[in-house]
Design an enzyme around this catalytic site. Structure first.
Site, PDB file in Angstrom:
ATOM      1  N   LYS A  59      10.508 -37.007  -5.464  1.00  0.00           N
ATOM      2  CA  LYS A  59      10.169 -36.084  -6.558  1.00  0.00           C
ATOM      3  C   LYS A  59      11.284 -35.041  -6.598  1.00  0.00           C
ATOM      4  O   LYS A  59      11.305 -34.106  -5.817  1.00  0.00           O
ATOM      5  CB  LYS A  59       8.818 -35.421  -6.272  1.00  0.00           C
ATOM      6  CG  LYS A  59       8.040 -34.987  -7.480  1.00  0.00           C
ATOM      7  CD  LYS A  59       8.615 -33.883  -8.299  1.00  0.00           C
ATOM      8  CE  LYS A  59       8.702 -32.519  -7.681  1.00  0.00           C
ATOM      9  NZ  LYS A  59       9.482 -31.577  -8.526  1.00  0.00           N
ATOM     10  N   SER A  68      12.000 -23.858  -0.850  1.00  0.00           N
ATOM     11  CA  SER A  68      11.711 -22.498  -0.383  1.00  0.00           C
ATOM     12  C   SER A  68      10.732 -22.518   0.798  1.00  0.00           C
ATOM     13  O   SER A  68       9.921 -23.445   0.943  1.00  0.00           O
ATOM     14  CB  SER A  68      11.121 -21.686  -1.527  1.00  0.00           C
ATOM     15  OG  SER A  68       9.956 -22.313  -1.996  1.00  0.00           O
ATOM     16  N   GLY A  82       7.343 -24.712   1.468  1.00  0.00           N
ATOM     17  CA  GLY A  82       7.309 -25.442   2.742  1.00  0.00           C
ATOM     18  C   GLY A  82       5.998 -25.177   3.473  1.00  0.00           C
ATOM     19  O   GLY A  82       5.357 -26.084   4.015  1.00  0.00           O
ATOM     20  N   GLU A  87      13.236 -28.499   5.384  1.00  0.00           N
ATOM     21  CA  GLU A  87      14.475 -27.712   5.408  1.00  0.00           C
ATOM     22  C   GLU A  87      14.314 -26.595   4.397  1.00  0.00           C
ATOM     23  O   GLU A  87      14.235 -26.835   3.191  1.00  0.00           O
ATOM     24  CB  GLU A  87      15.690 -28.584   5.110  1.00  0.00           C
ATOM     25  CG  GLU A  87      16.917 -27.930   5.728  1.00  0.00           C
ATOM     26  CD  GLU A  87      18.209 -28.625   5.377  1.00  0.00           C
ATOM     27  OE1 GLU A  87      18.235 -29.852   5.392  1.00  0.00           O
ATOM     28  OE2 GLU A  87      19.164 -27.905   5.078  1.00  0.00           O
ATOM     29  N   CYS A 102      21.508 -23.122   0.746  1.00  0.00           N
ATOM     30  CA  CYS A 102      20.643 -22.715   1.865  1.00  0.00           C
ATOM     31  C   CYS A 102      21.483 -22.216   3.043  1.00  0.00           C
ATOM     32  O   CYS A 102      21.051 -21.348   3.785  1.00  0.00           O
ATOM     33  CB  CYS A 102      19.751 -23.864   2.277  1.00  0.00           C
ATOM     34  SG  CYS A 102      20.668 -25.361   2.593  1.00  0.00           S
ATOM     35  N   GLU A 117      16.089 -13.782   1.453  1.00  0.00           N
ATOM     36  CA  GLU A 117      17.063 -14.743   0.937  1.00  0.00           C
ATOM     37  C   GLU A 117      17.216 -14.514  -0.564  1.00  0.00           C
ATOM     38  O   GLU A 117      16.254 -14.620  -1.311  1.00  0.00           O
ATOM     39  CB  GLU A 117      16.584 -16.176   1.194  1.00  0.00           C
ATOM     40  CG  GLU A 117      17.613 -17.185   0.755  1.00  0.00           C
ATOM     41  CD  GLU A 117      17.126 -18.624   0.878  1.00  0.00           C
ATOM     42  OE1 GLU A 117      16.015 -18.889   0.434  1.00  0.00           O
ATOM     43  OE2 GLU A 117      17.880 -19.448   1.409  1.00  0.00           O
TER      44      GLU A 117
HETATM   45  P1  NAD Z   1      10.996 -24.601  -4.540  1.00  0.00           P
HETATM   46  O1  NAD Z   1      10.514 -24.597  -3.163  1.00  0.00           O
HETATM   47  O2  NAD Z   1      10.190 -23.919  -5.591  1.00  0.00           O
HETATM   48  O3  NAD Z   1      11.228 -26.091  -5.097  1.00  0.00           O
HETATM   49  C1  NAD Z   1      11.785 -27.125  -4.326  1.00  0.00           C
HETATM   50  C2  NAD Z   1      11.127 -28.423  -4.724  1.00  0.00           C
HETATM   51  O4  NAD Z   1       9.742 -28.321  -4.438  1.00  0.00           O
HETATM   52  C3  NAD Z   1      11.220 -28.782  -6.204  1.00  0.00           C
HETATM   53  O5  NAD Z   1      11.311 -30.176  -6.361  1.00  0.00           O
HETATM   54  C4  NAD Z   1       9.894 -28.296  -6.730  1.00  0.00           C
HETATM   55  O6  NAD Z   1       9.493 -28.970  -7.921  1.00  0.00           O
HETATM   56  C5  NAD Z   1       8.977 -28.628  -5.583  1.00  0.00           C
HETATM   57  N1  NAD Z   1       7.738 -27.838  -5.528  1.00  0.00           N
HETATM   58  C6  NAD Z   1       7.479 -26.630  -6.093  1.00  0.00           C
HETATM   59  N2  NAD Z   1       6.216 -26.264  -5.809  1.00  0.00           N
HETATM   60  C7  NAD Z   1       5.682 -27.240  -5.048  1.00  0.00           C
HETATM   61  C8  NAD Z   1       4.427 -27.416  -4.413  1.00  0.00           C
HETATM   62  N3  NAD Z   1       3.433 -26.523  -4.531  1.00  0.00           N
HETATM   63  N4  NAD Z   1       4.224 -28.521  -3.659  1.00  0.00           N
HETATM   64  C9  NAD Z   1       5.199 -29.442  -3.508  1.00  0.00           C
HETATM   65  N5  NAD Z   1       6.400 -29.328  -4.108  1.00  0.00           N
HETATM   66  C10 NAD Z   1       6.654 -28.237  -4.857  1.00  0.00           C
HETATM   67  O7  NAD Z   1      12.398 -24.015  -4.463  1.00  0.00           O
HETATM   68  P2  NAD Z   1      13.378 -23.793  -5.641  1.00  0.00           P
HETATM   69  O8  NAD Z   1      12.965 -22.604  -6.429  1.00  0.00           O
HETATM   70  O9  NAD Z   1      13.565 -25.075  -6.381  1.00  0.00           O
HETATM   71  O10 NAD Z   1      14.692 -23.538  -4.800  1.00  0.00           O
HETATM   72  C11 NAD Z   1      15.010 -22.258  -4.341  1.00  0.00           C
HETATM   73  C12 NAD Z   1      14.638 -22.028  -2.904  1.00  0.00           C
HETATM   74  O11 NAD Z   1      14.715 -23.217  -2.130  1.00  0.00           O
HETATM   75  C13 NAD Z   1      15.601 -21.077  -2.268  1.00  0.00           C
HETATM   76  O12 NAD Z   1      14.996 -19.829  -2.219  1.00  0.00           O
HETATM   77  C14 NAD Z   1      15.904 -21.647  -0.912  1.00  0.00           C
HETATM   78  O13 NAD Z   1      15.219 -20.913   0.038  1.00  0.00           O
HETATM   79  C15 NAD Z   1      15.318 -22.974  -0.873  1.00  0.00           C
HETATM   80  N6  NAD Z   1      16.291 -24.050  -0.638  1.00  0.00           N
HETATM   81  C16 NAD Z   1      16.532 -24.453   0.626  1.00  0.00           C
HETATM   82  C17 NAD Z   1      17.394 -25.496   0.852  1.00  0.00           C
HETATM   83  C18 NAD Z   1      17.672 -26.019   2.208  1.00  0.00           C
HETATM   84  O14 NAD Z   1      18.344 -27.038   2.329  1.00  0.00           O
HETATM   85  N7  NAD Z   1      17.199 -25.406   3.251  1.00  0.00           N
HETATM   86  C19 NAD Z   1      18.030 -26.124  -0.192  1.00  0.00           C
HETATM   87  C20 NAD Z   1      17.764 -25.675  -1.460  1.00  0.00           C
HETATM   88  C21 NAD Z   1      16.865 -24.658  -1.676  1.00  0.00           C
END
Ligand code: NAD
Length: 499
Positions: free
Chosen positions: A186, A240, A244, A262, A296, A394
């Site tokens: 996804k 995020s 997570g 991650e 990240c 962050e």
């Molecule tokens: P996010 O956590 O909102 O989204 C990441 C993914 O999770 C997307 O595919 C999103 O559709 C999905 N998602 C959203 N809500 C969900 C839920 N309730 N259950 C399951 N999946 C869900 O993050 P974002 O806004 O897309 O990205 C920004 C944040 O992600 C940053 O603040 C950063 O901390 C983090 N990030 C970390 C890494 C890493 O490798 N550690 C990489 C990229 C982003």
């Protein structure tokens, strides 16, 4: 035709994708339309899948796992398909890079470099597929032999973010496939195109139907449903820390699926007075600005020795002012657009907060008006105190906070003063200091006199609230396996019940 000054073409109409399940494309009922964050034109349309679509995808992945069409192959045959996929990526490198640019906003030159890394991921994973092994115990006595068998964990759910849509995908998919697992991906709603294109390339390479499935849609519905799904054996989530955490709850409340996480980071970059200050300043500028800081592992906390702090900040400011922000199709551009409207607002909000909290703004601090798209200047704050929001949270943007220290102990304490532990970098010519600090700072990846170096051979992942588990490398394959302990007796049984 919509042609940019540098000759790049923008799509006349958005490219439409279906979702991919059981080796076939399926049309969506409802659509999400993505607009290029650099050009303000619609570029792609992807289905908003339903929970029923997700159930179909998980069922296909389950069938493909249970029928042994993938897990039952010799590693050498899985490796051959991974190597053909690497070739497919080479052939379609420019196409994949273009959709990464249009959906994400990153520079084309950078996107091409990322795809080279992705090709390497498939090649390394192909080797791992052939070398994966368990262990044996030949020391249990003459009558007993112990074997540790490594078995694929089963059906994997993979949720990826928008900042490196293809890179993060390819740091996981080939390793999951090497293990013998099947998967349902996804991607982030705004950057789904290249995850879907990979389905085509894997199919052409000979991957059996049902092994790689993609459902598109929002995190709140499809992502959450995948995390809760009772027939998914493991979930790999990158995103995020907040989401997570919700995946941990979803696992606990459903089938206790294994989790790989991650998550976020607030990564330190420590500069000692004896470092080559010009090299270090270049790395600091790169570390906070690469991918517009939407990274990240971006080094968002500069921790610099007080005796050189002002000199270093002035070298750094001069460098950051020279970073070329602009249209991602321009080959001169070093950083492109901020990927989402929400992220743009978040970053500008943190910049305003830094100013209000009394940090000293040394450069940047504004949005850049380039006529279209959303861009932010690389920004440096000095005199940041540990309690400020920009010091602790962050930001996920090109905003760097500078702290000063007097002793190595103090540098270590500042570096560890965070709930995160994803990555760290250190600059010194003194081996003692380098080793001491490397061993004391809690981070899953560490760079000494370099930044963001490394290939798919080395595992990635975080300490503390930056995550669980490791991706890439041999450990990245092992994560998707479980160990079965087998005991084999020879020479007949010593009876428990006397005859
Ligand atoms: P996010 O956590 O909102 O989204 C990441 C993914 O999770 C997307 O595919 C999103 O559709 C999905 N998602 C959203 N809500 C969900 C839920 N309730 N259950 C399951 N999946 C869900 O993050 P974002 O806004 O897309 O990205 C920004 C944040 O992600 C940053 O603040 C950063 O901390 C983090 N990030 C970390 C890494 C890493 O490798 N550690 C990489 C990229 C982003």
């Amino acid at each position: 035709m919509n042609i940019m000054a540098n000759g790049a073409h923008l799509p006349e109409t958005p490219r439409e994708f279906g979702f991919f399940v059981d080796g076939a494309w399926h049309a969506g009922q409802d659509w999400f339309e993505r607009t290029s964050p650099s050009h303000d034109v619609p570029v792609t349309r992807v289905p908003r899948c339903t929970k029923e679509d997700l159930d179909t995808a998980v069922a296909a992945a389950r069938r493909a796992f249970e029928d042994r069409s993938w897990a039952g192959l010799p590693g050498a045959e899985r490796a051959a398909i991974l190597l053909r996929t690497a070739e497919g990526l080479r052939r379609r490198r420019d196409e994949i890079a273009r959709w990464e640019v249009l959906e994400n906003g990153k520079p084309l030159t950078q996107a091409r470099g990322e795809i080279d890394h992705c090709i390497a991921c498939f090649e390394v994973a192909a080797g791992a597929a052939r070398l994966m092994r368990g262990d044996s115990f030949n020391n249990l006595g003459d009558n007993l032999l112990g074997l540790l068998l490594r078995e694929p964990i089963g059906v994997v759910g993979l949720i990826t973010p928008w900042n490196f849509p293809f890179l993060i995908l390819c740091e996981r998919v080939p390793f999951i496939l090497a293990s013998g697992c099947t998967l349902v991906v996804k991607p982030a709603e705004v950057t789904s195109a290249t995850t879907l294109i990979l389905a085509d390339i894997l199919t052409e390479a000979g991957l059996p139907p049902g092994v790689y499935n993609v459902v598109t849609g929002s995190g709140r519905t499809i992502g959450q449903a995948l995390a809760e799904h009772p027939d998914v054996d493991m979930l790999s989530f990158t995103g995020s820390t907040g989401v997570g955490r919700s995946c941990v709850h979803a696992s606990a409340d459903s089938n206790l699926k294994k989790l790989g996480l991650e998550l976020g980071g607030k990564n330190p970059i420590i500069v000692f007075a004896d470092a080559n200050l010009h090299d270090a300043a270049d790395a600091v500028a790169f570390g906070i600005s690469f991918n517009t800081g939407q990274c990240c592992v971006s080094s968002s906390r500069l921790i610099v020795e007080r005796s050189v702090a002002r000199e270093f900040e002035s070298i750094l400011t001069a460098k950051m002012k020279k970073i070329r922000v602009g249209d991602p199709f321009d080959p001169e551009t070093q950083i492109g657009a901020i990927t989402t409207d929400a992220q743009n607002r978040t970053i500008l909000g943190y910049i305003a907060q830094g100013k209000e909290e009394g940090a000293t703004l040394l450069c940047g601090g504004e949005a850049l008006d380039l006529g279209r798209g959303q861009f932010i200047q690389p920004t440096l704050f000095s005199d940041v105190t540990p309690s400020m929001g920009i010091a602790r949270e962050e930001i996920f943007g090109p905003v760097l906070s500078s702290f000063h220290f007097d002793t190595p102990e103090e540098a270590i304490a500042i570096a560890n003063d965070t709930v995160y532990g994803l990555a760290a970098s250190l600059w010194t010519r003194d081996l003692d200091k380098a080793l001491t600090v490397t061993r004391r700072v809690r981070a899953g990846r560490f760079w000494v006199n370099t930044i963001m170096a490394g290939g798919p051979e080395t595992p990635i992942g975080g300490f503390k609230q930056s995550g669980w588990g490791r991706e890439s490398g041999l450990l990245g394959v092992e994560e998707y396996t479980q160990v079965k302990s087998v005991h084999i007796e020879t020479g007949g049984r010593t009876h428990w019940i006397a005859s």
